[in-house]
Design an enzyme around this catalytic site. Sequence first.
Site, PDB file in Angstrom:
ATOM      1  N   HIS A  78       0.808  -1.216   0.000  1.00 29.94           N
ATOM      2  CA  HIS A  78       0.000   0.000   0.000  1.00 29.94           C
ATOM      3  C   HIS A  78       0.840   1.264   0.000  1.00 29.94           C
ATOM      4  O   HIS A  78       0.340   2.355   0.266  1.00 29.94           O
ATOM      5  CB  HIS A  78      -0.998  -0.022   1.165  1.00 29.94           C
ATOM      6  CG  HIS A  78      -2.237  -0.792   0.813  1.00 29.94           C
ATOM      7  ND1 HIS A  78      -2.187  -1.969   0.098  1.00 29.94           N
ATOM      8  CD2 HIS A  78      -3.548  -0.553   1.037  1.00 29.94           C
ATOM      9  CE1 HIS A  78      -3.411  -2.419  -0.089  1.00 29.94           C
ATOM     10  NE2 HIS A  78      -4.262  -1.581   0.462  1.00 29.94           N
ATOM     11  N   ASP A 142      -6.225   4.895   9.916  1.00 28.44           N
ATOM     12  CA  ASP A 142      -7.627   5.052   9.498  1.00 28.44           C
ATOM     13  C   ASP A 142      -8.123   3.800   8.786  1.00 28.44           C
ATOM     14  O   ASP A 142      -9.273   3.407   8.905  1.00 28.44           O
ATOM     15  CB  ASP A 142      -7.760   6.226   8.508  1.00 28.44           C
ATOM     16  CG  ASP A 142      -7.528   7.556   9.175  1.00 28.44           C
ATOM     17  OD1 ASP A 142      -7.533   7.607  10.421  1.00 28.44           O
ATOM     18  OD2 ASP A 142      -7.320   8.538   8.446  1.00 28.44           O
ATOM     19  N   GLU A 255      -9.731  13.954  14.661  1.00 23.14           N
ATOM     20  CA  GLU A 255      -9.216  14.115  13.294  1.00 23.14           C
ATOM     21  C   GLU A 255      -9.936  15.288  12.652  1.00 23.14           C
ATOM     22  O   GLU A 255     -10.729  15.979  13.308  1.00 23.14           O
ATOM     23  CB  GLU A 255      -9.473  12.849  12.458  1.00 23.14           C
ATOM     24  CG  GLU A 255      -8.372  11.828  12.557  1.00 23.14           C
ATOM     25  CD  GLU A 255      -8.255  10.937  11.327  1.00 23.14           C
ATOM     26  OE1 GLU A 255      -8.830  11.264  10.260  1.00 23.14           O
ATOM     27  OE2 GLU A 255      -7.563   9.905  11.442  1.00 23.14           O
TER      28      GLU A 255
HETATM   29  C1  LIG Z   1      -6.015   3.339   1.676  1.00 20.11           C
HETATM   30  C2  LIG Z   1      -4.832   3.658   2.550  1.00 20.11           C
HETATM   31  C3  LIG Z   1      -5.038   4.232   3.786  1.00 20.11           C
HETATM   32  C4  LIG Z   1      -3.962   4.527   4.624  1.00 20.11           C
HETATM   33  N1  LIG Z   1      -4.199   5.080   5.846  1.00 20.11           N
HETATM   34  C5  LIG Z   1      -3.156   5.363   6.655  1.00 20.11           C
HETATM   35  C6  LIG Z   1      -3.376   5.933   7.935  1.00 20.11           C
HETATM   36  O1  LIG Z   1      -4.490   6.211   8.341  1.00 20.11           O
HETATM   37  N2  LIG Z   1      -2.292   6.178   8.715  1.00 20.11           N
HETATM   38  C7  LIG Z   1      -1.026   5.874   8.323  1.00 20.11           C
HETATM   39  O2  LIG Z   1      -0.090   6.093   9.099  1.00 20.11           O
HETATM   40  N3  LIG Z   1      -0.807   5.345   7.106  1.00 20.11           N
HETATM   41  C8  LIG Z   1      -1.827   5.099   6.269  1.00 20.11           C
HETATM   42  N4  LIG Z   1      -1.600   4.572   5.029  1.00 20.11           N
HETATM   43  C9  LIG Z   1      -0.221   4.382   4.570  1.00 20.11           C
HETATM   44  C10 LIG Z   1       0.378   3.075   5.025  1.00 20.11           C
HETATM   45  O3  LIG Z   1       0.723   3.174   6.390  1.00 20.11           O
HETATM   46  C11 LIG Z   1       1.616   2.786   4.222  1.00 20.11           C
HETATM   47  O4  LIG Z   1       1.219   2.523   2.910  1.00 20.11           O
HETATM   48  C12 LIG Z   1       2.466   1.685   4.755  1.00 20.11           C
HETATM   49  O5  LIG Z   1       3.501   1.503   3.821  1.00 20.11           O
HETATM   50  C13 LIG Z   1       1.772   0.385   5.061  1.00 20.11           C
HETATM   51  O6  LIG Z   1       1.407  -0.345   3.939  1.00 20.11           O
HETATM   52  P1  LIG Z   1       1.789  -1.877   3.761  1.00 20.11           P
HETATM   53  O7  LIG Z   1       1.611  -2.620   5.015  1.00 20.11           O
HETATM   54  O8  LIG Z   1       1.102  -2.325   2.559  1.00 20.11           O
HETATM   55  O9  LIG Z   1       3.384  -1.780   3.534  1.00 20.11           O
HETATM   56  P2  LIG Z   1       4.184  -1.841   2.155  1.00 20.11           P
HETATM   57  O10 LIG Z   1       3.714  -0.735   1.303  1.00 20.11           O
HETATM   58  O11 LIG Z   1       4.147  -3.185   1.586  1.00 20.11           O
HETATM   59  O12 LIG Z   1       5.675  -1.533   2.684  1.00 20.11           O
HETATM   60  C14 LIG Z   1       6.019  -0.231   3.124  1.00 20.11           C
HETATM   61  C15 LIG Z   1       7.508  -0.177   3.487  1.00 20.11           C
HETATM   62  O13 LIG Z   1       7.726  -0.944   4.663  1.00 20.11           O
HETATM   63  C16 LIG Z   1       8.595  -2.030   4.388  1.00 20.11           C
HETATM   64  N5  LIG Z   1       8.048  -3.202   5.057  1.00 20.11           N
HETATM   65  C17 LIG Z   1       6.868  -3.813   4.833  1.00 20.11           C
HETATM   66  N6  LIG Z   1       6.716  -4.838   5.694  1.00 20.11           N
HETATM   67  C18 LIG Z   1       7.823  -4.858   6.475  1.00 20.11           C
HETATM   68  C19 LIG Z   1       8.267  -5.674   7.537  1.00 20.11           C
HETATM   69  N7  LIG Z   1       7.543  -6.710   7.985  1.00 20.11           N
HETATM   70  N8  LIG Z   1       9.458  -5.398   8.100  1.00 20.11           N
HETATM   71  C20 LIG Z   1      10.222  -4.363   7.669  1.00 20.11           C
HETATM   72  N9  LIG Z   1       9.858  -3.571   6.657  1.00 20.11           N
HETATM   73  C21 LIG Z   1       8.666  -3.804   6.068  1.00 20.11           C
HETATM   74  C22 LIG Z   1       8.611  -2.186   2.880  1.00 20.11           C
HETATM   75  O14 LIG Z   1       9.820  -2.746   2.420  1.00 20.11           O
HETATM   76  C23 LIG Z   1       8.435  -0.754   2.424  1.00 20.11           C
HETATM   77  O15 LIG Z   1       9.659  -0.089   2.457  1.00 20.11           O
HETATM   78  C24 LIG Z   1      -2.647   4.265   4.174  1.00 20.11           C
HETATM   79  C25 LIG Z   1      -2.433   3.701   2.914  1.00 20.11           C
HETATM   80  C26 LIG Z   1      -3.521   3.398   2.110  1.00 20.11           C
HETATM   81  C27 LIG Z   1      -3.263   2.820   0.750  1.00 20.11           C
END
Ligand SMILES: Cc1cc2nc3c(=O)[nH]c(=O)nc-3n(C[C@H](O)[C@H](O)[C@H](O)COP(=O)(O)OP(=O)(O)OC[C@H]3O[C@@H](n4cnc5c(N)ncnc54)[C@H](O)[C@@H]3O)c2cc1C
Length: 512
Positions: A78, A142, A255
């Site tokens: 994400h 969120d 918020e």
């Molecule tokens: C619809 C939507 C709503 C969101 N709402 C919020 C919100 O309310 N508040 C907020 O703070 N953020 C929010 N986000 C952002 C979100 O926190 C980031 O996209 C974050 O990257 C988490 O997504 P993911 O788990 O898919 O991680 P990824 O996008 O898959 O990874 C993000 C980063 O973390 C690293 N990573 C992933 N997993 C691990 C692990 N296990 N160990 C070490 N590194 C790792 C990856 O290599 C990359 O660098 C939102 C995103 C979306 C798309």
Amino acid sequence: MMLAYMDHATAAAAEPETMELATVADAAECAAARDFGGLVSARPAAVVRPASADDVASAIQAAALTAHLTVAARGNGHSVAGQAMADGGLVLDMRAVARRTQMQLVLLSGAAFADVPGGALWEEVLHWAVSNHGLAPASWTDYLRLTVGGTLSNGGVSGQSFRYGPQVSNVAELEVVTGDGQCRVCSPSAHPDLFFAVLGGLGQFGVITRARIPLSPAPQTVKWTRVVYSSFADYAADAEWLVTRPSERAFDYVEGFAFCRNDDPVNGWPSVPIPGGAHFEPSLLPAGAGPVLYCLEVALYQHHHQHPDDVEERVCEMLRPLKYVRGLEFAAEVGYVEFLSRVNRVEEEARRNGSWAAPHPWLNLFISARDIAHFDRAVINGMLADGIDGPMLVYPMLKAKWDPNTSVALPEGEIFYLVALLRFCRPSGAGGPAVGELVEQNAAVVDACRRNGYDFKTYFPSYRAQSDWAAHFGSKWARFVDRKARYDPLAILAPGQKIFPRTPSAGARAIV
Ligand SMILES: Cc1cc2nc3c(=O)[nH]c(=O)nc-3n(C[C@H](O)[C@H](O)[C@H](O)COP(=O)(O)OP(=O)(O)OC[C@H]3O[C@@H](n4cnc5c(N)ncnc54)[C@H](O)[C@@H]3O)c2cc1C
């Protein structure tokens, strides 16, 4: 350990006991080559589906034997700028470990914790903790279809952050596989440097395979209120007053967002009323209202031992002094899980209309309270006055709730605002501005922040030049570089962040 080589379709269908390595035949078919942002794409050499932390360690050790392979942990993909990608490297599908690992309740000295896999979705943690134990973490995002490891690598913020701290302030222990392929358990008392490095560390120091999250009794219901402002000064003053109240007299969630003074279903006042079907009466707005209005959103939790009237009275007591437009208040009482899952409805609608799969040129900033009024005038009421085709979040949080030892870069000010431009582009062919224009507008917003000398940081930063990363981390940069040399000396991990180039052997990579 067994490595199974297979094509993408076969790998997706199977659910084996051991680690899998799926070679990537076609970048277009490979989810790991894409992310939610839809703006960049990078084809990995292979996708690894680890079954355990040991498998994660094996994959990193294997990469270390080569001169060039990198390893990216992918949570739920994400990110919006390729942060979880590995161009020509290995992508670890962290959801695979989560699917094979049970969450555990841990009781220590009378306190309850959840031991959860790094690839677990927060939504899974919520359902498991509430249904099985009547407990819940305090701090959320969120949207909950994000992974524990993904948000802990960034910060993890929502309306609870002002009171309970961000998610990086709500972790007791981590199991981490570092860039040298070692699996370590760390906490504020055991290997604290690694523990704090990983929190907000953008995946640079280790892969989070397990997190221990504090739990407390889950509330049953939530009194959820939205009120509307025409004056940003009143909005900000009230929001800051609410987030600085003593905990026992504070909301659980604060918020807010900016919206347009028109009837556009996405950008305008129809985006405000709760519950569904409630009516926004624009004639109640004062005559001098400008093109942009503000909605403050607050919530107070109700536990089963509390009388509903007492909770209602506390809500009224906190709303009474606020300077919102009378008559433009909206209230709903919803279940706790329903409240935390509220963005799922947005996802469903976006999937229906095609905007979920379209590109998401999002921009997230932390801007000091000192500069937020100027930002409102120059940016929100300037270049963004017509709306952004999605929520424009603007709400304050407190720096005191963030541990300075984590890797997260924050503004200097004690109170700062999250400004989130969550653009939902229309699918191609459905009209609307070209994605390139929106990306340029984001750059112009960041440029305006720089030109005006704001105290600000980007949240989910995306830079290409190491000098920009050094500027982003500021006084934390030297420590960040030092930690990288200690925990990932070959710069194998999280190459999609584009901070450190992979080196064939350990050595200095960064100019401090
Ligand atoms: C619809 C939507 C709503 C969101 N709402 C919020 C919100 O309310 N508040 C907020 O703070 N953020 C929010 N986000 C952002 C979100 O926190 C980031 O996209 C974050 O990257 C988490 O997504 P993911 O788990 O898919 O991680 P990824 O996008 O898959 O990874 C993000 C980063 O973390 C690293 N990573 C992933 N997993 C691990 C692990 N296990 N160990 C070490 N590194 C790792 C990856 O290599 C990359 O660098 C939102 C995103 C979306 C798309």
